[in-house]
Design a protein around this motif. Structure first.
Motif, short mmCIF file in Angstrom:
data_model
loop_
_atom_site.label_atom_id
_atom_site.label_comp_id
_atom_site.label_asym_id
_atom_site.label_seq_id
_atom_site.Cartn_x
_atom_site.Cartn_y
_atom_site.Cartn_z
N ARG A 70 18.11 71.88 -95.59
CA ARG A 70 18.03 70.54 -96.20
C ARG A 70 19.27 69.72 -95.86
O ARG A 70 19.17 68.53 -95.51
N GLU A 71 20.45 70.32 -95.97
CA GLU A 71 21.70 69.61 -95.67
C GLU A 71 21.73 69.17 -94.20
O GLU A 71 22.12 68.04 -93.89
N ILE A 72 21.31 70.07 -93.31
CA ILE A 72 21.31 69.72 -91.89
C ILE A 72 20.31 68.60 -91.62
O ILE A 72 20.59 67.66 -90.85
N GLY A 73 19.13 68.67 -92.23
CA GLY A 73 18.14 67.62 -92.05
C GLY A 73 18.64 66.27 -92.53
O GLY A 73 18.39 65.24 -91.88
N GLN A 74 19.35 66.25 -93.66
CA GLN A 74 19.88 64.99 -94.17
C GLN A 74 20.96 64.43 -93.24
O GLN A 74 21.06 63.21 -93.05
N GLU A 75 21.76 65.33 -92.64
CA GLU A 75 22.81 64.87 -91.74
C GLU A 75 22.24 64.21 -90.49
O GLU A 75 22.82 63.25 -89.97
N TRP A 76 21.10 64.72 -90.00
CA TRP A 76 20.53 64.22 -88.76
C TRP A 76 19.33 63.31 -88.99
O TRP A 76 18.76 62.79 -88.02
N GLY A 77 18.97 63.15 -90.24
CA GLY A 77 17.86 62.25 -90.54
C GLY A 77 16.51 62.77 -90.08
O GLY A 77 15.66 61.99 -89.63
N VAL A 78 16.31 64.09 -90.17
CA VAL A 78 15.03 64.69 -89.77
C VAL A 78 14.53 65.58 -90.90
O VAL A 78 15.29 65.96 -91.81
N ALA A 79 13.25 65.92 -90.85
CA ALA A 79 12.65 66.75 -91.89
C ALA A 79 13.15 68.19 -91.79
O ALA A 79 13.57 68.66 -90.72
N ILE A 80 13.07 68.89 -92.92
CA ILE A 80 13.49 70.29 -92.94
C ILE A 80 12.65 71.11 -91.96
O ILE A 80 13.16 71.98 -91.25
N SER A 81 11.35 70.83 -91.91
CA SER A 81 10.48 71.58 -91.01
C SER A 81 10.88 71.36 -89.56
O SER A 81 10.78 72.28 -88.73
N THR A 82 11.35 70.15 -89.23
CA THR A 82 11.78 69.87 -87.86
C THR A 82 13.03 70.67 -87.52
O THR A 82 13.13 71.25 -86.43
N VAL A 83 13.97 70.72 -88.45
CA VAL A 83 15.18 71.51 -88.24
C VAL A 83 14.81 72.97 -87.99
O VAL A 83 15.32 73.63 -87.08
N SER A 84 13.89 73.47 -88.81
CA SER A 84 13.47 74.87 -88.69
C SER A 84 12.85 75.14 -87.33
O SER A 84 13.13 76.17 -86.70
N ARG A 85 12.00 74.22 -86.83
CA ARG A 85 11.35 74.44 -85.55
C ARG A 85 12.35 74.45 -84.40
O ARG A 85 12.23 75.24 -83.46
N TYR A 86 13.35 73.56 -84.47
CA TYR A 86 14.37 73.56 -83.42
C TYR A 86 15.19 74.85 -83.42
O TYR A 86 15.46 75.43 -82.37
N LEU A 87 15.58 75.29 -84.62
CA LEU A 87 16.42 76.48 -84.70
C LEU A 87 15.66 77.75 -84.32
O LEU A 87 16.24 78.70 -83.82
N ARG A 88 14.34 77.77 -84.55
CA ARG A 88 13.53 78.92 -84.15
C ARG A 88 13.18 78.89 -82.68
O ARG A 88 12.74 79.89 -82.12
N GLY A 89 13.35 77.76 -82.02
CA GLY A 89 12.99 77.63 -80.62
C GLY A 89 11.57 77.19 -80.39
O GLY A 89 11.09 77.18 -79.26
#
Length: 254
Positions: A222-241
């Protein structure tokens, strides 16, 4: 168990004589390791075999000598089978190089699976319609649903339906009349090669790397998503590859 009799059978020797001579050879042999019963059986067999095949009457000394050789042969065979080095008995069981190579080397895998699968794919390919074959080839060449659809003059929805039909036909042929299994897990190609992911511009590689560093430092999704202005699910997809970031633009030479 039948006990030896005193009736002469071979060259005047009785079963009792053979048993006595076999035990005499066993007591005189140089081996004290291994299974005693197996050595005694090998000695008896050698003595009886000689009595059955010789034309002359052997002496008791001759039969004991034959028993000793049989005991040696039996023990040496067992030593070879269990990897003992007769030149270095102190090395213990399993010391011979070939023994180690045989028991520690992984077995060569059977080529059956590769041969069967390759043959099956060739046979199934001929069962697909030309249009279904084109759908599969287009995905293999482009790696992207949108571009594959464009190559066949289809919109994304029509192309997805065609590719799904090809997969279902493939599974039906693969199971040869049995009830087909469910389709495999959805492909992870959620991003398009035009720099967007579901219509949203993709992040750059350096940005995703920064996300990974923040995550390793303990930041929540959530914190990373807020920093980059993207959804939590988007952050998760990027980090999982699941989503591949856009390469960073090459720096111009100074």
């Amino acid at each position: 168990m039948n006990t030896p009799t005193a009736e002469p059978i071979w060259h005047g020797y009785t079963p009792t004589d053979i048993d006595h001579l076999a035990r005499k050879a066993l007591a005189a042999d140089r081996w004290r390791a291994g299974d005693t019963d197996e050595r005694l059986a090998a000695i008896r067999f050698a003595i009886v075999e000689h009595l059955c095949t010789t034309d002359t009457t052997p002496t008791r000394h001759d039969l004991v000598a034959i028993g000793l050789r049989a005991s040696d042969s039996h023990v040496q065979h067992e030593m070879h089978h269990h990897g003992w080095d007769r030149q270095d008995l102190g090395a213990g069981r399993g010391a011979m190089p070939n023994f180690q190579r045989y028991w520690t080397t992984s077995p060569t895998p059977s080529p059956e699976k590769q041969v069967v699968e390759k043959l099956a794919r060739t046979q199934i390919w001929a069962q697909l319609t030309p249009r279904e074959q084109q759908a599969i080839v287009a995905m293999a060449e482009t790696g992207d649903y949108r571009l594959a659809g464009q190559a066949l003059s289809l919109d994304a929805n029509a192309y997805g339906n065609l590719l799904s039909a090809a997969r279902r036909r493939f599974l039906a042929c693969w199971h040869e009349g049995e009830e087909p299994s469910r389709l495999w897990r959805m492909t992870k190609r959620t991003s398009s090669l035009d720099g967007t992911c579901r219509g949203v511009p993709r992040l750059r590689a350096s940005q995703v790397e920064t996300m990974r560093l923040r995550r390793s430092d303990g930041a929540t999704l959530r914190e990373i998503g807020q920093e980059w202005g993207v959804a939590i699910s988007t952050v998760s997809r990027y980090l999982r590859g699941d989503v591949i970031p856009v390469p960073d633009p090459a720096r111009s030479a100074a």
